[in-house]
Scaffold this motif. Structure first.
Motif, PDB file in Angstrom:
ATOM      1  N   ARG A 274       0.822  -1.212   0.000  1.00 51.00           N
ATOM      2  CA  ARG A 274       0.000   0.000   0.000  1.00 51.00           C
ATOM      3  C   ARG A 274       0.856   1.263   0.000  1.00 51.00           C
ATOM      4  N   GLY A 275       2.146   1.097   0.152  1.00 53.46           N
ATOM      5  CA  GLY A 275       3.044   2.239   0.184  1.00 53.46           C
ATOM      6  C   GLY A 275       4.467   1.750   0.359  1.00 53.46           C
ATOM      7  N   ALA A 276       5.361   2.667   0.716  1.00 51.57           N
ATOM      8  CA  ALA A 276       6.772   2.294   0.841  1.00 51.57           C
ATOM      9  C   ALA A 276       7.454   3.148   1.895  1.00 51.57           C
ATOM     10  N   LEU A 277       8.462   2.546   2.522  1.00 49.64           N
ATOM     11  CA  LEU A 277       9.343   3.247   3.438  1.00 49.64           C
ATOM     12  C   LEU A 277      10.742   3.211   2.842  1.00 49.64           C
ATOM     13  N   VAL A 278      11.367   4.381   2.721  1.00 47.91           N
ATOM     14  CA  VAL A 278      12.725   4.463   2.199  1.00 47.91           C
ATOM     15  C   VAL A 278      13.685   4.442   3.388  1.00 47.91           C
ATOM     16  N   LEU A 279      14.648   3.528   3.337  1.00 42.01           N
ATOM     17  CA  LEU A 279      15.574   3.321   4.449  1.00 42.01           C
ATOM     18  C   LEU A 279      16.925   3.956   4.150  1.00 42.01           C
ATOM     19  N   ASP A 280      17.600   4.377   5.214  1.00 39.91           N
ATOM     20  CA  ASP A 280      18.980   4.815   5.023  1.00 39.91           C
ATOM     21  C   ASP A 280      19.884   3.589   4.924  1.00 39.91           C
ATOM     22  N   LEU A 294      12.667  -2.954  11.742  1.00 35.97           N
ATOM     23  CA  LEU A 294      12.897  -1.602  11.249  1.00 35.97           C
ATOM     24  C   LEU A 294      12.446  -0.605  12.311  1.00 35.97           C
ATOM     25  N   LEU A 295      13.388   0.246  12.760  1.00 34.74           N
ATOM     26  CA  LEU A 295      13.097   1.268  13.756  1.00 34.74           C
ATOM     27  C   LEU A 295      12.926   2.627  13.088  1.00 34.74           C
ATOM     28  N   PRO A 296      12.258   3.557  13.763  1.00 34.85           N
ATOM     29  CA  PRO A 296      12.050   4.883  13.158  1.00 34.85           C
ATOM     30  C   PRO A 296      13.345   5.581  12.768  1.00 34.85           C
ATOM     31  N   ALA A 297      14.407   5.350  13.514  1.00 32.43           N
ATOM     32  CA  ALA A 297      15.672   6.041  13.254  1.00 32.43           C
ATOM     33  C   ALA A 297      16.246   5.706  11.887  1.00 32.43           C
ATOM     34  N   GLY A 298      15.864   4.570  11.312  1.00 35.22           N
ATOM     35  CA  GLY A 298      16.427   4.159  10.031  1.00 35.22           C
ATOM     36  C   GLY A 298      15.619   4.567   8.821  1.00 35.22           C
ATOM     37  N   ILE A 338      10.402   9.910  11.766  1.00 29.33           N
ATOM     38  CA  ILE A 338      11.587   9.686  10.934  1.00 29.33           C
ATOM     39  C   ILE A 338      12.863  10.160  11.619  1.00 29.33           C
ATOM     40  N   GLY A 339      13.835   9.246  11.666  1.00 32.55           N
ATOM     41  CA  GLY A 339      15.164   9.577  12.171  1.00 32.55           C
ATOM     42  C   GLY A 339      15.268   9.680  13.673  1.00 32.55           C
ATOM     43  N   SER A 341      14.827   8.189  17.772  1.00 36.83           N
ATOM     44  CA  SER A 341      14.924   6.958  18.552  1.00 36.83           C
ATOM     45  C   SER A 341      13.589   6.647  19.209  1.00 36.83           C
ATOM     46  N   THR A 342      13.336   5.391  19.454  1.00 39.97           N
ATOM     47  CA  THR A 342      12.095   5.000  20.107  1.00 39.97           C
ATOM     48  C   THR A 342      12.015   5.543  21.530  1.00 39.97           C
ATOM     49  N   HIS A 343      13.178   5.683  22.179  1.00 39.22           N
ATOM     50  CA  HIS A 343      13.193   6.223  23.551  1.00 39.22           C
ATOM     51  C   HIS A 343      12.688   7.665  23.555  1.00 39.22           C
ATOM     52  N   ASP A 344      13.197   8.493  22.633  1.00 36.61           N
ATOM     53  CA  ASP A 344      12.756   9.887  22.548  1.00 36.61           C
ATOM     54  C   ASP A 344      11.284   9.980  22.176  1.00 36.61           C
ATOM     55  N   LEU A 345      10.846   9.122  21.275  1.00 33.49           N
ATOM     56  CA  LEU A 345       9.452   9.143  20.855  1.00 33.49           C
ATOM     57  C   LEU A 345       8.521   8.774  22.003  1.00 33.49           C
ATOM     58  N   ALA A 346       8.916   7.787  22.786  1.00 32.83           N
ATOM     59  CA  ALA A 346       8.094   7.369  23.925  1.00 32.83           C
ATOM     60  C   ALA A 346       7.993   8.479  24.959  1.00 32.83           C
ATOM     61  N   ARG A 347       9.089   9.174  25.154  1.00 30.76           N
ATOM     62  CA  ARG A 347       9.093  10.262  26.143  1.00 30.76           C
ATOM     63  C   ARG A 347       8.216  11.428  25.691  1.00 30.76           C
ATOM     64  N   GLU A 348       8.216  11.708  24.389  1.00 35.16           N
ATOM     65  CA  GLU A 348       7.459  12.853  23.883  1.00 35.16           C
ATOM     66  C   GLU A 348       6.016  12.515  23.536  1.00 35.16           C
ATOM     67  N   LEU A 349       5.799  11.341  22.922  1.00 34.24           N
ATOM     68  CA  LEU A 349       4.471  11.008  22.401  1.00 34.24           C
ATOM     69  C   LEU A 349       3.732   9.939  23.188  1.00 34.24           C
TER      70      LEU A 349
END
Length: 368
Positions: A274-280, A294-298, A338-339, A341-349
Motif C-alpha cells: 500500500r506504500g513504501a518506506l525508504v531506508l537509510d 525496522l526502527l524509526p531512526a532508520g 523519521i530519524g 529513537s524509540t526512547h525519545d518518541l516514547a518520552r514525547e508522544l
C-alpha cells in the motif's frame, strides 16, 4: 506422490471451456471423474482450485472474447461463477460428493484474520467430507483480475491447507526446453532447483485466449510451492489421472525448501504493498544482513497512503525494494517519527511509540 494424503489440484480456463466462452460439460465431467476416483475410499483429500468463471460467463452475456475492461470482466465473473459451481455440483453428485465453494482475494491470504477464517473453512469442509472448489473472487476483485492468476493462488492454498502435493493442470503436458509445437524439443521431466530452468525460454501466453496465465505463471507457482516444501506436478488436464496415480507425466518439481510461517509466504507472494518506506544505508544493512526490525531512526522517507497493519515495501536509497513487511503505524504518523529513537518518541508522544515500525516477525526479504 503416492504417499500424498492431501492434494491441491488447479485447473485452468482453457481446460474447462471453449475458446468462444461457455463451459464444456464433457471436459468438466472428465476432470470430475478423475478427482472423484482419486478420493477413493477416503485415502486422499482433494482441494480443487478452478479457473473458468469469467470464461464461463462470456457466451451467456454475448461476449465473443474475454473483455479488457474491468467492469465487463466482473460482470462475466458474476454470471460465470454460478454456472461453474453449479456444473461442478451436478458432476460430483454422480459420485455422492458434496462441493463447497470458497472465493478468495489476495487480502484473504495476506491479512491474518482473513487467513484464519479461510483456513478454518477449508479444514472444516475437508473434515466433513466435502470437496472445496476455490477460485479468486473475480466479481469484486480488481488487481486480482488484471494481474493475478489462479496458479499463484493454488500455490498459496496448497500451503494454507498443508497439502502434500500440488498438481497444476494446463493445456500443455509439462515444461519443454523450447517451443513444444516445434520438432526437436523435449519435455523436462524433473526440476530439482530453479537453476534447472535457467536456460529455458518459457512462453507467456496460453493457447485458448480465455485465461490470464501461461507457462510463466505456472512455473512461478511451482517455484513458490516447492520453496515452501510442497512438490508439484505440472501437466495437461488430459493426463490428470496419471499425475494423481504417480505415473510419469509432465514436469515434476521437487520440494526445494521447508514450510515457512504462513504470513511470510502470503506477505511475499500474495500481498499488494500500500506504500513504501525508504531506508537509510544503515537500516538496509540491519534489515537485510542482520534480519532486525525496522526502527524509526532508520527511515529516510515515506510514500503512499496506508494504515497500520497494511503491507509496505522497504526500499533502499536507489528505490530498489529489499523487503516487505506489515507496518505498525499509519502513513500520516510516520513523518514525525523519521530519524528519531524509540526512547525519545516514547518520552514525547507516549509508550505506544516505543516500538518498531515493522517488526522482524512481520517482515520478509525480497530476493535475499
Amino acid at each position: 506422490m503416492l504417499d500424498a494424503r492431501r492434494i491441491v489440484v488447479k485447473v485452468g480456463s482453457s481446460s474447462l471451456t471453449t475458446a468462444a466462452g461457455g463451459l464444456d460439460a464433457d471436459r468438466v465431467d472428465a476432470l470430475v471423474d478423475v478427482l472423484a476416483k482419486s478420493r477413493g475410499g477416503g485415502e486422499h483429500e482433494v482441494v480443487l482450485v478452478s479457473s473458468g468463471a469469467i470464461a464461463a460467463g462470456l457466451a451467456p452475456l454475448g461476449l465473443r472474447r474475454r473483455p479488457k475492461d474491468l467492469a465487463r470482466q466482473q460482470a462475466a465473473a458474476s454470471v460465470g461463477q454460478g454456472l461453474l459451481v453449479a456444473r461442478y455440483t451436478a458432476s460430483f453428485a454422480r459420485y455422492g460428493v458434496r462441493v463447497g465453494q470458497v472465493l478468495l482475494t489476495s487480502d484473504d491470504m495476506s491479512r491474518r484474520a482473513h487467513h484464519r477464517n479461510a483456513s478454518r473453512t477449508l479444514d472444516k469442509l475437508l473434515a466433513m467430507g466435502a470437496l472445496p472448489v476455490v477460485n479468486e473472487n473475480d466479481t469484486v476483485a480488481t488487481d486480482e483480475i488484471r494481474f493475478g492468476d489462479n496458479d499463484r493462488l493454488a500455490a498459496l492454498v496448497a500451503h494454507l491447507v498443508r497439502a502434500d502435493l500440488l498438481v497444476l493442470l494446463s493445456d500443455v503436458d509439462g515444461v519443454y526446453d523450447g517451443d513444444p509445437s516445434r520438432p526437436g524439443t523435449s519435455r523436462i521431466a524433473e526440476v530439482r532447483t530453479p537453476a534447472d530452468l535457467a536456460h529455458v525460454d518459457i512462453g507467456s501466453t496460453g493457447k485458448a485466449g480465455v485465461g490470464t496465465g501461461g507457462m510463466v505463471t505456472k512455473v512461478e507457482a511451482a517455484r513458490i510451492a516447492a520453496a515452501a516444501g510442497i512438490p508439484v506436478v505440472l501437466t495437461s488436464a488430459v493426463h490428470a489421472a496419471d499425475a494423481l496415480a504417480g505415473r510419469d507425466t509432465g514436469t515434476y518439481f521437487h520440494a526445494t525448501g521447508r514450510r515457512s510461517a504462513d504470513r511470510l509466504l502470503w506477505l511475499q507472494h500474495a500481498s499488494t504493498p500500500r506504500g513504501a518506506l525508504v531506508l537509510d544505508d544503515g537500516a538496509v544493512r540491519a534489515v537485510v544482513e542482520r534480519r532486525t526490525s525496522l526502527l524509526p531512526a532508520g527511515i529516510a522517507a515515506v510514500e503512499g497512503d496506508f494504515t497500520a497493519g497494511d503491507p509496505v515495501e522497504l526500499r533502499d536509497g536507489t528505490g530498489r525494494a529489499v523487503a516487505r513487511g506489515l507496518v505498525n503505524f499509519d502513513a500520516k504518523e510516520i513523518p514525525q517519527l523519521i530519524g528519531r529513537s524509540t526512547h525519545d518518541l516514547a518520552r514525547e508522544l507516549g509508550p505506544a511509540y516505543e516500538r518498531e515500525v515493522v517488526h522482524r516477525d512481520d517482515l520478509v526479504l525480497l530476493n535475499p
